[in-house]
Design a protein around this motif. Structure first.
Motif, short mmCIF file in Angstrom:
data_model
loop_
_atom_site.label_atom_id
_atom_site.label_comp_id
_atom_site.label_asym_id
_atom_site.label_seq_id
_atom_site.Cartn_x
_atom_site.Cartn_y
_atom_site.Cartn_z
N ARG A 123 33.48 38.99 35.22
CA ARG A 123 34.52 37.96 35.36
C ARG A 123 34.02 36.80 36.21
NH1 ARG A 123 39.46 37.76 32.35
NH2 ARG A 123 41.06 36.72 33.60
N HIS B 95 33.33 33.35 37.67
CA HIS B 95 34.23 32.20 37.80
C HIS B 95 33.85 31.09 36.83
CE1 HIS B 95 36.04 28.65 39.51
NE2 HIS B 95 34.95 28.25 40.11
N LYS C 104 33.79 32.39 32.97
CA LYS C 104 35.15 32.38 32.39
C LYS C 104 35.51 30.99 31.86
CE LYS C 104 39.92 32.86 34.05
NZ LYS C 104 40.76 33.11 35.25
N LEU D 166 41.97 31.85 46.28
CA LEU D 166 42.80 32.58 45.31
C LEU D 166 43.95 31.65 44.93
CD1 LEU D 166 42.59 35.81 47.40
CD2 LEU D 166 41.52 35.48 45.17
N LYS E 203 37.55 40.63 41.77
CA LYS E 203 38.10 39.89 40.62
C LYS E 203 39.26 40.60 39.92
CE LYS E 203 34.62 37.00 41.25
NZ LYS E 203 33.63 36.76 40.21
N CYS F 205 42.41 40.78 40.62
CA CYS F 205 43.62 39.96 40.53
C CYS F 205 43.53 38.96 39.38
CB CYS F 205 43.88 39.23 41.85
SG CYS F 205 42.51 38.21 42.43
N ASP F 206 42.35 38.41 39.18
CA ASP F 206 42.13 37.45 38.09
C ASP F 206 42.30 38.12 36.73
OD1 ASP F 206 40.60 35.66 36.20
OD2 ASP F 206 40.24 34.55 38.04
N ASP G 185 46.67 40.46 36.83
CA ASP G 185 47.97 39.82 37.07
C ASP G 185 48.70 39.64 35.74
OD1 ASP G 185 49.89 38.29 38.81
OD2 ASP G 185 49.40 36.77 37.32
N GLN H 295 49.00 36.20 34.46
CA GLN H 295 47.74 35.44 34.49
C GLN H 295 47.90 34.19 35.34
OE1 GLN H 295 44.43 36.49 32.61
NE2 GLN H 295 45.70 37.99 33.71
N ILE I 51 46.96 34.12 38.73
CA ILE I 51 45.99 34.07 39.83
C ILE I 51 44.62 33.72 39.26
CG2 ILE I 51 44.87 35.33 41.71
CD1 ILE I 51 47.32 37.19 41.77
N THR I 52 43.99 32.72 39.82
CA THR I 52 42.63 32.35 39.44
C THR I 52 41.73 32.48 40.66
OG1 THR I 52 43.38 30.81 37.73
CG2 THR I 52 41.13 30.54 38.52
N TRP I 53 40.69 33.29 40.52
CA TRP I 53 39.71 33.48 41.59
C TRP I 53 38.66 32.37 41.46
CZ3 TRP I 53 34.67 33.89 42.80
CH2 TRP I 53 34.31 34.52 43.98
#
Length: 544
Positions: free
Chosen positions: A184, A186, A189, A465, A517, A519-520, A523, A526, A528-530
């Motif tokens: 995942r 950053h 993605k 976050l 990662k 939470c990314d 969730d 969707q 939450i973005t890390w």
């Protein structure tokens, strides 16, 4: 700064890319500038893996690795595989009942963090420049061509304003950029979305892997023993499995992998791991021992069905940033290394012919298709979908049949086209799970565990976050799912607390984040973005 190739991430895939590039350049007496950027404080600081290691890719990359002093010394000498029926009982499975992909003869129990530190030394000796402590925060994209990366600003306060210690970000420009950020990633993605690389593919699937290192009494230590388990504490539609490996120096590593397609929002993966250690099969090795390290990391496990196109204008995705792990073996380090080596061979060939850069290296798809890496992923393509569709027992039976009798080549392909985050049921429809309190002997709480991960972030920096909508956690996720971020995060980052008006408030303790990662991924909205925090932040794993 300008380079021929910039590699993002000093894990197995990124370092193998850099080493293979310089091996070819030195052999051809060609000057080549290769830079590896690593967000951890040092190479290996953010690396976490089980790990039973298959040396196939290392044998190809550095055939004399043993003479060079690679930290690959503890050979597997025995496999025990169990089905845990409940918290007390277990059945040891005979060899014929286990997929042959899970047998580990010829493999080694290693610290991948330490292997990466050693690989970095080999890379530097070949002329690679490695910059630890620098986080790649943005892709430099010009006219739909990747031109390199931007290293994030350092020394910003919570509001994004410069402090006295402010250091502006730096552009690292390259003819080609290789993204090897791990699961995942950053930027990976973003690139998958930007270039629509996953068109026509099954959604990527993930698991959350936990790991602890224990010092144990000599009488309980059996160097080279590998223990795997399926079943309890994961029940119902929650799949995954546990492991315990006897490493060197009277240490064992113990962990649990929880597939992130689980449906019960009350499930707490960290608490499941703590329960796991109380099973008699596991407890017998840990009794009287001392826990010395803890960590967790998401695992990309969709395999071939979810593997995106790995090339785009100006760059490549490799390793777990794309999803090359072979879940039938529960191994991704040798496959990540091989993907990086293939990337390097394609890159060098193209740079020899055209020095300008910026191409879509579609040759990589052919190089992959003609490699043993593709053959491995093809043979294991049904493994994960079978577990998801049929459950642990029947899925395991199907996989044993397919792997042992048909070599992974049954004439059909199973698919799982549901996103992991979309599997959660409303909290009102799911059973509440009561977890026992930790005894501080075998089981522990999250905050004391995070302490052992040596996690630290500069406190006065923007939160990494990001919430797309700050109202969703309390307005949607709390009433519908009892806000599962409180439980799926293995580091206690997310809490529901009361504000001054005694109303629920979503609190983010970003200082605790161990960069897993989850939470990314999990969730349900969707939301939450890390993103990358300042370089050198996060865990500092010594031997993971």
């Amino acid at each position: 700064m300008e380079f021929d190739v910039v590699v993002v991430g000093a894990g197995p895939a990124g370092l193998s890319t850099a080493i293979r590039l310089m091996q070819q350049a030195n052999k051809a007496s060609r000057e080549l500038s290769v830079c590896v950027v690593e967000k951890g404080s040092e190479v290996g600081a953010h690396i976490l893996s089980g790990a039973v290691f298959e040396t196939r890719a290392l044998d190809e990359l550095l055939p004399d690795w043993n003479q060079l002093g690679a930290p690959v010394t503890t050979a597997v000498n025995h496999d025990d595989i169990y089905l845990f029926n409940d918290g007390q009982n277990a059945r040891k499975l005979p060899g014929f009942a286990v997929p042959k992909t899970m047998h580990n003869a010829g493999n080694y129990i290693v610290s991948i963090a330490n292997l990466c530190r050693w690989l970095a030394q080999q890379a530097e000796q070949l002329g690679v420049e490695i910059f630890p402590g620098f986080a790649a925060s943005e892709v430099l994209l010009e006219e739909k061509v990747v031109k390199g990366i931007l290293i994030g600003d350092m020394g910003l306060d919570r509001d994004g304003k410069p402090k006295d210690s402010f250091t502006p970000g730096m552009e690292l420009r390259a003819k080609y950029t290789v993204f090897a950020e791990g699961c995942r990633g950053h930027l990976g993605k973003q690139l998958i979305k930007q270039f629509n690389l996953d068109a026509g593919k099954s959604p990527q699937h993930y698991a959350l892997g936990f790991k602890e290192i224990w010092d144990i009494p000599a009488a309980q230590h059996k160097e080279g023993l590998v223990v795997h388990s399926a079943g309890w504490p994961l029940t119902g539609d929650t799949s995954g499995g546990g492991y315990l490996y006897h490493a060197e120096s009277q240490q064992v590593v113990v962990g649990l992998i929880v597939d992130l397609n689980y449906s019960n929002p009350h499930l707490n993966p960290f608490a499941e791991f703590q329960r796991y250690k109380h099973h008699p099969v596991i407890r017998q090795y840990l009794n009287g021992g001392k826990r010395v390290s803890y960590g967790a990391r998401a695992i990309t496990k969709g395999g071939l069905n979810s593997l995106p196109k790995m090339s785009f204008n100006g760059g490549l995705l490799v390793g777990c940033d794309a999803g090359t792990l072979n879940f039938a073996k529960i191994k991704g380090n040798h496959t990540a290394m091989k993907s990086g080596m293939l990337a390097a061979e394609v890159l060098f060939s193209v740079l020899q012919q055209d020095d300008a850069g910026g191409q879509d290296l579609i040759q990589f798809a052919d190089a992959l298709a003609n490699s043993w890496l593709y053959d491995e992923l093809y043979r294991s393509r049904n493994f994960g979908p079978a577990m998801h569709k049929f459950g642990t027992f029947w899925g395991g039976a199907f996989n044993t049949l397919e792997q042992n009798w048909f070599g992974g080549k049954l004439p059909f392909t199973l698919k799982d086209d549901t996103y992991d985050y979309a599997q959660l049921k409303p909290a009102s429809e799911a059973a509440v799970i009561q977890y026992p309190k930790p005894d501080n002997v075998l089981s522990f709480d999250r905050l004391s565990s995070v302490y052992l991960s040596n996690t630290n972030h500069e406190e006065e920096q923007p939160c990494h976050l990001k919430l797309k909508d700050s109202n969703i956690p309390v307005a949607v996720n709390l009433p519908v799912y009892d806000e599962p971020a409180q439980r799926y995060c293995p580091a206690g980052v997310y809490e529901i607390v009361e504000d001054e008006n005694h109303q629920p408030k979503f609190q983010i303790n970003a200082q605790n984040c161990i960069h897993c990662k989850t939470c990314d991924i999990k969730d349900p909205a969707q939301n939450i973005t890390w993103v990358t925090p300042e370089g050198a932040g996060g865990p500092n794993y010594p031997n993971m």
